[in-house]
Design an enzyme around this catalytic site. Structure first.
Site, PDB file in Angstrom:
ATOM      1  N   ASP A   1      -2.935  -1.074  -8.019  1.00 60.54           N
ATOM      2  CA  ASP A   1      -3.655  -2.085  -8.790  1.00 60.54           C
ATOM      3  C   ASP A   1      -4.975  -2.365  -8.061  1.00 60.54           C
ATOM      4  OD1 ASP A   1      -4.443  -4.601  -9.860  1.00 60.54           O
ATOM      5  OD2 ASP A   1      -2.420  -5.051 -10.465  1.00 60.54           O
TER       6      ASP A   1
ATOM      7  N   PHE B   1      -0.683  -6.070 -17.264  1.00 61.99           N
ATOM      8  CA  PHE B   1       0.502  -6.223 -16.426  1.00 61.99           C
ATOM      9  C   PHE B   1       1.644  -5.473 -17.097  1.00 61.99           C
ATOM     10  CE2 PHE B   1       4.216  -8.120 -14.496  1.00 61.99           C
ATOM     11  CZ  PHE B   1       3.835  -8.136 -13.166  1.00 61.99           C
TER      12      PHE B   1
HETATM   13  P1  IMP Z   1      -2.087  -3.848  -5.266  1.00 68.96           P
HETATM   14  O1  IMP Z   1      -2.023  -4.190  -3.825  1.00 68.96           O
HETATM   15  O2  IMP Z   1      -2.894  -4.863  -6.031  1.00 68.96           O
HETATM   16  O3  IMP Z   1      -2.574  -2.438  -5.543  1.00 68.96           O
HETATM   17  O4  IMP Z   1      -0.637  -4.007  -5.860  1.00 68.96           O
HETATM   18  C1  IMP Z   1       0.367  -3.138  -5.581  1.00 68.96           C
HETATM   19  C2  IMP Z   1       1.727  -3.736  -5.848  1.00 68.96           C
HETATM   20  O5  IMP Z   1       1.681  -4.863  -6.736  1.00 68.96           O
HETATM   21  C3  IMP Z   1       2.590  -2.717  -6.543  1.00 68.96           C
HETATM   22  O6  IMP Z   1       3.335  -1.972  -5.623  1.00 68.96           O
HETATM   23  C4  IMP Z   1       3.487  -3.567  -7.436  1.00 68.96           C
HETATM   24  O7  IMP Z   1       4.636  -3.946  -6.760  1.00 68.96           O
HETATM   25  C5  IMP Z   1       2.662  -4.809  -7.738  1.00 68.96           C
HETATM   26  N1  IMP Z   1       1.990  -4.707  -9.050  1.00 68.96           N
HETATM   27  C6  IMP Z   1       0.684  -4.479  -9.307  1.00 68.96           C
HETATM   28  N2  IMP Z   1       0.440  -4.429 -10.615  1.00 68.96           N
HETATM   29  C7  IMP Z   1       1.623  -4.641 -11.231  1.00 68.96           C
HETATM   30  C8  IMP Z   1       2.039  -4.666 -12.610  1.00 68.96           C
HETATM   31  O8  IMP Z   1       1.262  -4.490 -13.572  1.00 68.96           O
HETATM   32  N3  IMP Z   1       3.366  -4.892 -12.820  1.00 68.96           N
HETATM   33  C9  IMP Z   1       4.273  -5.078 -11.830  1.00 68.96           C
HETATM   34  N4  IMP Z   1       3.936  -5.040 -10.535  1.00 68.96           N
HETATM   35  C10 IMP Z   1       2.628  -4.820 -10.234  1.00 68.96           C
END
Ligand code: IMP
Length: 178
Positions: free
Chosen positions: A107, A156
């Protein structure tokens, strides 16, 4: 109308079918089979979200490999807290090994970047990232995953390991928030 599920207070509509997911997972596994033939890689799956993806990817990987798990937390509900906290670290020695980090979704990129930074301190021979989902528009950290199942919009999503406050991980398909 698309199939819908309700988790807690929110509705999610069908986004990616089981067949679509399996097709892409098999395609990534084919690339990995080619890139890591004879290299005995170690797959490091990030719990809890990548559990199904890691399981499917490794079952479609036909050469010798190892599978390990790490666990970090940064999310609460729909929002990243921005702070990465290690709950379960690397147990195996990855010095001089080919490591593939298995994520459910990239994300902001902060989680994967933080984990890669930590794993890099153990001096693996190579370190790549495979993620089922990638939200390029949400990217904060410039890290780019090496293997991507689907590039998706900034929605999401839940299912196939991904949760909304603990629910939805058991769904075979992927659903997006409406
Ligand atoms: P980041 O650090 O923002 O890249 O987020 C990574 C983590 O956030 C992932 O491993 C997921 O566990 C959680 N995450 C991010 N986006 C989503 C989503 O759309 N649905 C569910 N979990 C998410």
């Amino acid at each position: 109308m698309n199939k819908r599920v309700k988790l807690w207070d929110r509705y999610f509509e069908l986004f990616l079918s089981e067949e679509q997911i399996h097709e892409r997972v098999k395609a990534i596994a084919r690339e990995l089979n080619k890139d890591y033939l004879g290299k005995r890689p170690i797959f490091v799956a990030v719990l809890n979200g990548s559990v199904h993806f890691a399981s499917d990817i490794t079952r479609f990987f036909h050469d010798k490999c190892e599978l390990s798990f790490v666990k970090y937390t940064s999310y609460q509900g729909l929002q990243s807290t921005g702070k990465l906290q290690r709950l379960l670290g690397m147990q195996e020695n990855i010095f001089g090994r080919h490591v593939i980090l298995i994520e459910d979704i990239v994300d902001s990129g902060l989680t994967v970047a933080g984990i890669c930074e930590e794993l890099a301190t153990f001096e693996p021979l190579s370190l790549r990232v495979a993620t089922l989902l990638y939200k390029p528009k949400a990217r904060i950290h410039p890290i780019k995953p090496d293997y991507v199942g689907f590039e998706i919009a900034n929605d999401f999503v839940v299912g196939y390991g991904l949760d909304y406050n603990g629910l939805g991980r058991n769904l075979s398909e992927i659903y997006r928030s409406v």
